[in-house]
Design a protein around this motif. Structure first.
Motif, PDB file in Angstrom:
ATOM      1  N   ARG A 174       4.120   0.271   1.892  1.00  0.00           N
ATOM      2  CA  ARG A 174       4.201  -0.695   2.987  1.00  0.00           C
ATOM      3  C   ARG A 174       5.066  -1.862   2.553  1.00  0.00           C
ATOM      4  N   GLN A 175       5.933  -2.306   3.442  1.00  0.00           N
ATOM      5  CA  GLN A 175       6.765  -3.455   3.143  1.00  0.00           C
ATOM      6  C   GLN A 175       6.693  -4.463   4.296  1.00  0.00           C
ATOM      7  N   ASP A 176       6.962  -5.727   3.976  1.00  0.00           N
ATOM      8  CA  ASP A 176       6.978  -6.795   4.986  1.00  0.00           C
ATOM      9  C   ASP A 176       5.672  -6.828   5.776  1.00  0.00           C
ATOM     10  N   LYS A 177       4.559  -6.849   5.045  1.00  0.00           N
ATOM     11  CA  LYS A 177       3.250  -6.860   5.684  1.00  0.00           C
ATOM     12  C   LYS A 177       3.016  -8.187   6.405  1.00  0.00           C
ATOM     13  N   GLN A 178       2.595  -8.104   7.679  1.00  0.00           N
ATOM     14  CA  GLN A 178       2.262  -9.279   8.468  1.00  0.00           C
ATOM     15  C   GLN A 178       0.743  -9.420   8.551  1.00  0.00           C
ATOM     16  N   ALA A 179       0.236 -10.621   8.296  1.00  0.00           N
ATOM     17  CA  ALA A 179      -1.204 -10.850   8.352  1.00  0.00           C
ATOM     18  C   ALA A 179      -1.705 -10.692   9.784  1.00  0.00           C
ATOM     19  N   ALA A 180      -2.787  -9.917   9.952  1.00  0.00           N
ATOM     20  CA  ALA A 180      -3.357  -9.708  11.287  1.00  0.00           C
ATOM     21  C   ALA A 180      -4.775  -9.182  11.154  1.00  0.00           C
ATOM     22  N   ALA A 236       0.841  -1.197   0.000  1.00  0.00           N
ATOM     23  CA  ALA A 236       0.000   0.000   0.000  1.00  0.00           C
ATOM     24  C   ALA A 236       0.874   1.243   0.000  1.00  0.00           C
ATOM     25  N   SER A 237       0.419   2.276  -0.713  1.00  0.00           N
ATOM     26  CA  SER A 237       1.182   3.524  -0.782  1.00  0.00           C
ATOM     27  C   SER A 237       0.778   4.447   0.357  1.00  0.00           C
ATOM     28  N   VAL A 238       1.645   5.401   0.660  1.00  0.00           N
ATOM     29  CA  VAL A 238       1.364   6.411   1.670  1.00  0.00           C
ATOM     30  C   VAL A 238       1.975   7.717   1.190  1.00  0.00           C
ATOM     31  N   ALA A 239       1.271   8.820   1.421  1.00  0.00           N
ATOM     32  CA  ALA A 239       1.789  10.120   0.990  1.00  0.00           C
ATOM     33  C   ALA A 239       1.332  11.193   1.964  1.00  0.00           C
ATOM     34  N   THR A 240       2.211  12.184   2.200  1.00  0.00           N
ATOM     35  CA  THR A 240       1.885  13.316   3.052  1.00  0.00           C
ATOM     36  C   THR A 240       2.712  14.520   2.616  1.00  0.00           C
ATOM     37  N   ALA A 271       7.267   1.841  11.573  1.00  0.00           N
ATOM     38  CA  ALA A 271       6.019   1.073  11.501  1.00  0.00           C
ATOM     39  C   ALA A 271       6.038   0.054  10.371  1.00  0.00           C
ATOM     40  N   GLY A 272       6.979   0.199   9.415  1.00  0.00           N
ATOM     41  CA  GLY A 272       7.061  -0.782   8.340  1.00  0.00           C
ATOM     42  C   GLY A 272       6.882  -0.217   6.951  1.00  0.00           C
ATOM     43  N   PHE A 273       6.961   1.109   6.803  1.00  0.00           N
ATOM     44  CA  PHE A 273       6.857   1.730   5.482  1.00  0.00           C
ATOM     45  C   PHE A 273       8.248   2.058   4.940  1.00  0.00           C
ATOM     46  N   ASN A 274       8.408   1.947   3.635  1.00  0.00           N
ATOM     47  CA  ASN A 274       9.588   2.441   2.944  1.00  0.00           C
ATOM     48  C   ASN A 274       9.270   3.868   2.518  1.00  0.00           C
ATOM     49  N   ILE A 275       9.972   4.866   3.082  1.00  0.00           N
ATOM     50  CA  ILE A 275       9.607   6.271   2.901  1.00  0.00           C
ATOM     51  C   ILE A 275      10.773   7.047   2.292  1.00  0.00           C
ATOM     52  N   ASN A 276      10.427   7.919   1.323  1.00  0.00           N
ATOM     53  CA  ASN A 276      11.419   8.785   0.702  1.00  0.00           C
ATOM     54  C   ASN A 276      10.837  10.177   0.491  1.00  0.00           C
ATOM     55  N   LYS A 277      11.742  11.160   0.386  1.00  0.00           N
ATOM     56  CA  LYS A 277      11.318  12.494  -0.020  1.00  0.00           C
ATOM     57  C   LYS A 277      11.137  12.511  -1.528  1.00  0.00           C
ATOM     58  N   VAL A 278      10.061  13.120  -1.986  1.00  0.00           N
ATOM     59  CA  VAL A 278       9.790  13.210  -3.420  1.00  0.00           C
ATOM     60  C   VAL A 278       9.381  14.637  -3.737  1.00  0.00           C
ATOM     61  N   ARG A 279       9.296  14.958  -5.021  1.00  0.00           N
ATOM     62  CA  ARG A 279       8.899  16.297  -5.444  1.00  0.00           C
ATOM     63  C   ARG A 279       7.474  16.589  -4.974  1.00  0.00           C
ATOM     64  N   GLY A 280       7.284  17.777  -4.464  1.00  0.00           N
ATOM     65  CA  GLY A 280       5.975  18.178  -3.980  1.00  0.00           C
ATOM     66  C   GLY A 280       5.116  18.783  -5.068  1.00  0.00           C
ATOM     67  N   HIS A 281       4.049  19.474  -4.650  1.00  0.00           N
ATOM     68  CA  HIS A 281       3.114  20.084  -5.590  1.00  0.00           C
ATOM     69  C   HIS A 281       2.955  21.555  -5.246  1.00  0.00           C
TER      70      HIS A 281
END
Length: 604
Positions: free
Chosen positions: A182-188, A143-147, A161-171
């Motif tokens: 999201r990476q390495d998702k554990q079933a729950a 799953a993607s995440v953006a802020t 928490a388990g996300f792969n996060i990078n700085k990217v160009r804004g708007h």
């Protein structure tokens, strides 16, 4: 599935909906957009309209959102757009309380997270590690995440928490922002296994019933592209408990705001939404004229006083003095009470027919009338139902929404439900009775005039299911009004001499909540009594695959049926569920047996 941590004006939702409807898959192939968001401080309807007015390119969508804008009641409010192709679950309340209550399957729920667009410095109490962990728990694999924020502690928290996060160009003026996946998702799974609600089988859904519960379930299923066959015992719909001329629409609230109150506060909003949407295209007799509930004696007055202390906005419920009651009703009462300003009355049969006609227009609903189902049997990869004359139907999934006949059709489910006979009297209007402006509730109810008649009732015969007219119940309906208003003269104009009445049989439960969901194998559950108590909550509930029930709506089916039908359709199709986890447990058909089992008491 899109998740958002701060709804605000709804701009993200509206833009996403517009893009989906313009560029997404075409209607007719079962494609849907589901958007789930949280808002602690919802705007007023007027402020929302003003804020969205600056985006004229979204005006059509904005108008629909403003029209459906829910009352400020905590919990999940499901709103439907574009004929059900777009669904919004707007959770009102604090995000730290809301996210743990989201029902989530084992592989996650959200495909894309939109995080609050405000700077964390403006809302620091929200941006915690607990929030980041919940985002990861609810996220589906990759799953993607953006802020828009680039705050270091936000980036570190998301990574932890388990996300792969990078700085990217804004708007726009924002040069950079954070984005990742999201990476390495554990079933729950978030629902306790003992209250499991697994999805149904792929394919057709067979429904037994002919009232408002089955009609609303069929409509919600068809909006998801499912083929439905509905088997009705009678020659037309809504001839049973859903056949009264006028029924009151208002929530069942309590000062404690327990599960019963919380469910009905949310169900009321969804029922109004369904009514108004269907009434645009189908003839439905209704008048949202308000409902007034009287404190006609000390006990009822104390109950209403306690209710007035509950967390209810005045648009939902507000207390009235005796003078205000008279003004609201148009007739003197001599008692105070409470008003449900958005309530009113409607014709249940009209609403049932409207839902079925709407569903039929899709071409996915097959209606079969004159089908008195007598047996229900589990069959290979599905369910088979039959009538005494040998007719049979078979489907992968079966919903039994047959009112008070539900326990008899599914004796192996051992549902502790009971029938309630009710006789409603139809009385001619008079010049005085015609002044009644709202639905009046006391130790009974009286509706405003419709077609120069009022409905008054109803009698209450627990464990009674005969449909014969009873003259003594006519007298009782009249006498209850007069007993609650002994100092008023106008109740004497209620004339029951014509013996014009209608008898229906409702289905009720001990805790006054509906039963909605899968059917448990009670015998298998009782065989697990040797299991250690501490292990029981984590043990999977033994269920009949593909078998579901919807019943025990009691006297509040107009309020509860639309949301119950939406819940059941969501469950069968594996969609997000529109209620908090604890409310789902409270509505589970196996709750009576599971509670005993969890406490170590004999199930049977």
């Amino acid at each position: 599935m899109v998740g958002e941590t701060g709804f605000g004006t709804g701009l993200n939702f509206l833009a996403t909906m517009a893009a989906f409807l313009e560029h997404g898959p075409q209607a007719g192939n079962g494609s849907h957009l589901h958007f789930i968001s949280v808002e602690k401080y919802p705007l007023t309807r007027d402020d929302l309209a003003q804020a969205l007015a600056v985006w004229p390119e979204l005006a059509t969508f904005s108008a629909d959102l403003v029209a459906q804008w829910p009352l400020a009641v905590e919990g999940c409010h499901r709103l439907l757009f574009a004929g059900g192709r777009v669904r919004l679950d707007l959770w009102l309340g604090d995000i730290k309380d809301a996210l743990p209550q989201w029902p989530c399957p084992a592989d996650g729920l959200i495909d894309a997270w939109y995080l609050d667009g405000f700077s964390p410095a403006k809302n620091p109490e929200m941006w915690t590690q607990a929030l980041f962990d919940d985002l990861a728990r609810l996220a589906r694999p990759s799953a993607s995440v953006a802020t828009f924020t680039c705050a270091g502690f936000v980036r570190r928290g998301l990574i932890a928490a388990g996300f792969n996060i990078n700085k990217v160009r804004g708007h726009g003026n924002k040069r950079t922002m954070l984005a990742g996946y999201r990476q390495d998702k554990q079933a729950a799974a978030s629902l306790a296994p003992c209250y499991a609600r697994p999805a149904g089988r792929p394919g057709e859904v067979l429904i037994i019933g002919g009232g408002i519960a089955s009609a609303m379930t069929a409509l919600s299923l068809i909006e998801r592209g499912r083929k439905v066959t509905l088997l009705c015992e009678d020659d037309e719909p809504a001839t049973g408990a859903s056949g009264n001329r006028q029924g009151a629409l208002y929530p069942l609230l309590g000062g404690e705001h327990d599960a019963l109150s919380r469910f009905y506060a949310l169900a009321f909003g969804f029922a109004r939404q369904r009514l108004l949407q269907l009434a645009r295209h189908h003839p439905i007799a209704f008048d949202l004229c308000g409902v007034v509930q009287l404190g006609f004696d000390d006990k009822s007055a104390q109950k209403l006083d306690k209710m007035a202390q509950g967390p209810f906005p005045p648009e939902l419920m507000r207390p009235l003095s005796d003078v205000e009651v008279a003004q609201a009703c148009g007739l003197p009462m001599g008692h105070g009470g409470v008003s449900y300003p958005l309530g009113g009355w409607l014709c249940p049969a009209d609403l049932t027919r409207a839902a079925l006609h709407e569903a039929q227009a899709s071409g996915l609903l097959q209606l079969e009338y004159g089908v008195p189902v007598t047996t229900v049997d589990e069959h290979t990869d599905g369910w088979r139902v039959a009538t005494t004359d040998g007719r049979q139907w078979q489907a992968p999934n079966l919903v039994v929404a047959a009112g008070h006949r539900l326990p008899a059709l599914l004796p192996f489910a051992e549902l502790p439900l009971y029938p309630v006979r009710g006789q409603v009297s139809h009385v001619p209007s008079t010049a005085t009775l015609g002044e009644l402006k709202t639905v009046l509730c006391y130790d009974g109810y009286l509706t405003p005039a419709h077609n120069n008649q009022h409905c008054i009732g109803a009698s209450y015969g627990r464990n009674q299911s005969d449909l014969a007219f009873r003259a003594d119940e006519q007298v009782q309906n009249q006498a209850r009004l007069q007993a609650c208003l002994p100092d008023q003269t106008w109740p004497a104009e209620v004339d029951i001499s014509s013996n014009d009445a209608r008898v229906g049989v409702r289905c009720a439960s001990r805790d006054h909540l509906p039963v909605v969901g899968p059917v448990a194998r009670v015998q298998a559950l009782s065989e697990l009594e040797t299991l250690a108590l501490k292990a029981r909550p984590e043990h999977a509930l033994p269920l009949y695959p593909g078998l579901f029930v919807l019943g025990a709506l009691g006297s509040r089916g107009l309020c509860s049926a639309p949301l119950c039908g939406e819940l059941l359709a969501s469950e069968i199709c594996g969609d997000p569920l529109p209620l908090a986890k604890d409310l789902l447990a409270a509505l589970h058909p196996a709750r009576y047996w599971v509670r005993k089992w969890l406490k170590g008491k004999p199930v049977r």
